[in-house]
Write an enzyme that holds these catalytic residues in place. Structure first.
Site: not given
Ligand code: CTP
Length: 400
Positions: A208, A278, A338
């Site tokens: 990304n 993700d 969250k």
């Molecule tokens: N994060 C993490 N590990 C992951 C995904 C996210 O530590 N595998 C952390 C990011 O560093 C950030 C927070 O989670 O601090 C936000 O993640 P985000 O991807 O926005 O949230 P999600 O829980 O994945 O929810 P969604 O994708 O549904 O928005």
């Protein structure tokens, strides 16, 4: 403040009692520590009289034989100044040598505010080995009041004369003021930064646009307040040489997960700003995949572990956990959900709708939401300034 004045064996030691007097007059409680050679130039009686306290000079004197006076003095002192500092004491400290009362005390004092006022002959001061030692100590955070140019005790003229006591006393005050900004001293903070790369084959990956700028700014803001930072970063061209920042380079979400979960138990707080992928390809080819032709190609993705949610489960009462959220709609409600779902203390909401905020740019505007329901929005600031706001809002209660 409790100030320790170290005195080593140089002719400039005749000025040390004047420095002690200035510090006492400024309201500090002073204890002197002298080397054996220093006492050839200035007497015990003089130093004890001007400081109003007993002198520490012998590691093995009967009064100290069963105690560790250098450790209790280290705990007692808020700051230390060595004036004059000979080439010998500078060299010993730079090499980690402790073989008498003063040098052992200096080694135990290395994480506290420490000032040196060198005094020596010009050739000695300019000797490459001495300059290397000074550079080493400066890199370790020791401050120096540079020697002045002028007539030296040996009859020659040049740089090497100890700065005047007034100048040294002022430098000490400046150092103490700066040290008071070190309110995170003793805190270890984990920061995640940058993107993660999820390998498809030997030459391709899913990634990304995260630059890592926000995470690096956070690491530097934390370190500037005295924190020890464990910076776990995905691939980025950024560099930092901030003192107190320990950088751990990782590539994938699973590597970041391993590095973060290993370090979190020893940390006071964690701020996870990384843009973690993700999902990752279920299979990674160890060679370059060939084109599949008109039928196209299907990649099966599997979910990566959620680092933030895992730390939320591991979190102990005294630890602070801060996450980031990048939302496009229902921003506040999604961020709050969250925060609760991942058991966070704070969530920092980035809005992609804000011009000047987001990936790659040098500015940001965020909203910080606390578990208690408080909300604070910053104006558009540089990422370093935003980092400062986040550190102040989220860590002041736990680490001060
Ligand atoms: N994060 C993490 N590990 C992951 C995904 C996210 O530590 N595998 C952390 C990011 O560093 C950030 C927070 O989670 O601090 C936000 O993640 P985000 O991807 O926005 O949230 P999600 O829980 O994945 O929810 P969604 O994708 O549904 O928005």
């Amino acid at each position: 403040m409790n100030v320790i004045v170290g005195i080593t064996g140089g002719i400039a030691a005749y000025k040390s009692p004047m420095l002690v007097r200035l510090l006492v007059k400024a309201g500090h409680t002073v204890r002197c520590v002298a080397t054996e050679h220093a006492l050839e130039f200035v007497t015990r009686v003089t130093l004890e009289t001007v400081s109003g306290n007993s002198l520490y000079s012998d590691l093995f004197a009967p009064a100290n034989a069963h105690s560790t006076e250098h450790i209790s003095l280290k705990d007692w002192g808020d700051a230390m100044v060595v004036a004059p500092a000979t080439a010998n004491i500078i060299g010993k400290m730079a090499s980690g040598i402790g073989d008498d009362a003063l040098s052992t005390l200096l080694l135990s004092f290395s994480r506290k505010p420490l000032l040196m006022a060198p005094a020596m002959n010009t050739q000695m001061w300019e000797c490459p080995a001495v300059q290397r030692n000074v550079a080493t100590l400066k890199a370790d955070g020791v401050r120096f009041v540079e020697p002045a140019a002028g007539e030296l005790a040996c009859g020659s003229t040049g740089t090497g004369r100890m700065a005047e006591p007034e100048e040294i006393a002022q430098a000490l005050e400046n150092m103490l003021a700066a040290a008071q900004g070190q309110w995170l001293a003793g805190c270890r903070v984990l920061v995640t930064a940058g993107p993660t790369y999820e390998r498809i084959d030997s030459v391709r990956f899913i990634g990304n646009y995260s630059s890592g700028k926000m995470g690096f700014a956070l690491a530097e803001a934390l370190a500037s307040h005295g924190a020890e930072v464990e910076l776990v970063t995905g691939p980025t061209a950024l560099k930092t040489n901030a003192r107190g920042v320990h950088r751990i380079d990782v590539e994938s979400a699973r590597e970041m997960y391993a590095a973060a979960t290993e370090r979190f138990p020893s940390c006071t707080a964690a701020i996870l700003s990384a843009a973690v992928a993700d999902y990752r390809p279920e299979h990674t080819a160890d060679h370059k995949l060939k084109k599949q032709g008109d039928e196209g190609m299907t990649l099966t993705l599997v979910q990566n572990p959620d680092i933030l949610a895992t730390l939320g489960q591991m979190k102990q009462q005294e630890q602070t956990l801060v996450g980031f959220a990048l939302e496009t709609d229902n921003e506040a409600a999604n961020a709050r959900r969250k925060l609760e779902r991942k058991n966070l203390d704070y969530i920092v909401l980035n809005s992609l709708r804000d011009a000047g905020a987001g990936f790659g740019v040098d500015t940001n505007r965020v909203t910080i939401m606390s578990r208690e329901g408080n909300t604070y929005s910053t104006p558009l600031l540089s990422k370093r300034e935003v980092a400062e706001e986040i550190v102040r809002h989220c860590l002041a209660p736990s680490c001060s």
